[in-house]
Design an enzyme around this catalytic site. Structure first.
Site, PDB file in Angstrom:
ATOM      1  CG  HIS A 128      98.340  59.750  44.191  1.00 18.54           C
ATOM      2  ND1 HIS A 128      98.179  60.232  45.045  1.00 18.54           N
ATOM      3  CD2 HIS A 128      97.330  59.047  43.326  1.00 18.54           C
ATOM      4  CE1 HIS A 128      96.748  60.269  45.226  1.00 18.54           C
ATOM      5  NE2 HIS A 128      96.222  59.494  44.198  1.00 18.54           N
ATOM      6  CG  ASP A 162      97.033  63.445  49.406  1.00 21.63           C
ATOM      7  OD1 ASP A 162      97.606  62.803  49.089  1.00 21.63           O
ATOM      8  OD2 ASP A 162      96.721  64.234  50.425  1.00 21.63           O
TER       9      ASP A 162
END
Length: 454
Positions: A425, A429
């Site tokens: 992450h 995104d």
């Protein structure tokens, strides 16, 4: 040993690829007193990435082995010492030159040459010496490991075909044939039936039994390190999508038949088409084929913290998780984006076979940029794939099953699987990750789109 003769040469364990620090001796092909020729295989070494057969850089007589089977040796430490000035060695070198014996490729132990015992001029041999003179049987490292676990001398195993390589089936057949009347073994894994209070003769999965103790080394050590590093350093997130793979399921027959007609002895499986769809997805969403640079060793709470860089990688070296007798191995298809569907099928088959038979080379296990794990082959509908650090993501594929599915307003039986993407992450995104898995799923549901770019 005292002061070494000037003709005695030290062969130190070399770096077998990608900065490896050590290796475990899993098999010796020579003994002290054996005459060896240049490039003759002398030992099988299991590194954190693969089992490699190392050849002798010298011709001569083995005077000392510096590690036992099962012992881990650091790179740069002496593995074996060879007397290169022996008159006996000179005589055998001349004989070998006359016979033009073939050389063995490093990392591939199929064609090992039997060593010859240096008797120091005496003609007598004990029965044990006579046994050791028998040619070394041909077998892959995982097969040798199984034989050790079963307490079987491979020289007693007859291959299914004359002069053939001994297979796992040959060893298991030999074990069954000698199940009754065998003597108890020491320091080896034993059958369940030989354990007190257990009347079953069925062994556990891959020879494991309750009460066994396994050292964490070689491939297993590498797995532990990679998994711990991934969980510790990567803030992973995931997303899933159920995908109708009926058209891919049906298309595989047509593509395989066409491949066979074109002279390729390979099956074009649904997994191969999923690999191609994944590659197209990585090209459209490149942050999943990327890695972090300059962050792993930096404390996040430092005031002068530098956020590092995200490198979007040019090449797609697609890792394929392969279940082997030695543990999880992840070779990768180099420049997978430049390969057609049929080229992917050929390379997938080659790498998977090499990983399972132990002949995979270290270079084929490094440099991956994204991994695909087909745990559906074990009957798993879903899983929790762990990112192969320092990669940016991994795609897990569940089992393809007939399930109720709505098509044009009607509930019908379709072949459906769950795709799960785990991603870093920091790099990607959630919106981009979700669009990636949706795009890959849409390609699979309309496979002509995959072939359009093949």
């Amino acid at each position: 040993m005292g002061e070494l003769n000037a003709a005695v040469r030290d062969f130190v364990l070399p770096d077998l690829g990608e900065g490896l620090e050590d290796g475990e001796v899993v098999a010796w092909h020579v003994s002290v007193g054996d005459v060896v020729t240049l490039n003759q295989p002398i030992a099988d070494i299991e590194t954190a990435k693969a089992v490699v057969t190392v050849p002798s850089p010298f011709a001569g007589v083995v005077v000392e082995r510096l590690a036992r089977v099962g012992e881990t040796l650091a790179v740069g430490n002496v593995l074996v010492r060879v007397d290169t000035g022996s008159s006996t060695a000179d005589a055998h070198r001349s004989e070998a030159d006359e016979q033009e014996q073939p050389r063995t490729l490093v990392g591939y132990g199929e064609h090992d040459m039997p060593s010859r015992r240096h008797t120091g001029g005496t003609g007598g041999e004990t029965s044990a010496d006579s046994r050791s003179q028998r040619p070394r049987p041909l077998a892959k490292p995982p097969v040798r490991k199984l034989a050790r676990e079963l307490g079987i001398d491979l020289r007693d195993v007859a291959p299914a075909r004359v002069d053939a390589i001994i297979t796992r089936e040959d060893v298991e057949h030999h074990a069954r044939a000698h199940e009754h009347g065998k003597e108890p073994r020491t320091n080896e894994l034993t059958d369940v039936g030989s354990r007190p209070g257990n009347g079953s003769s069925v062994r556990g999965f891959r020879g494991r039994e309750p009460g066994d103790v396994e050292e964490i080394r070689g491939i297993r050590r590498r797995i532990v390190e990679k998994m711990e590093t991934s969980r510790r350093r990567i803030p992973a997130a995931s997303c899933t999508r159920e995908v109708d793979l009926t058209r891919i399921w049906d298309l595989r027959h047509t593509l395989t038949a066409q491949a066979m007609a074109d002279g390729y002895d390979v099956k074009v499986t649904p997994f191969v088409l999923l690999l191609r769809a994944t590659i197209l997805g990585l090209r459209r969403f490149p942050t999943l084929n990327a890695r972090m640079v300059g962050r792993d060793d930096v404390e996040i709470d430092r005031a002068d913290y530098n956020g590092g860089q995200i490198h979007l990688l040019q090449a797609i070296n697609l890792g394929i998780a392969v279940d082997t007798d030695r543990g999880l191995v992840v070779p990768n298809i180099k420049d997978a984006d430049a390969k057609s569907v049929i080229a992917l099928a050929v390379e997938l088959n080659r790498l998977a076979q090499r990983a399972r038979d132990g002949s995979i080379e270290p270079g084929e296990l490094t440099g991956g940029t994204f991994t695909v794990n087909n745990y559906g082959t074990f009957g798993n509908d879903d899983g929790d794939p762990i990112i192969n650090h320092p990669e940016g993501g991994i795609l897990g594929i569940g089992a393809i099953r007939l399930r109720p599915w709505v098509v044009d307003g009607e509930v019908v039986a379709r072949r459906v699987a769950t795709l799960r993407l785990a991603f870093d992450h920091r790099i990607c995104d959630g919106g981009e990750a979700g669009r990636f898995i949706t795009y890959v799923g849409s390609l699979c549901e309309e496979p002509t789109k995959i072939l359009l770019h093949a």
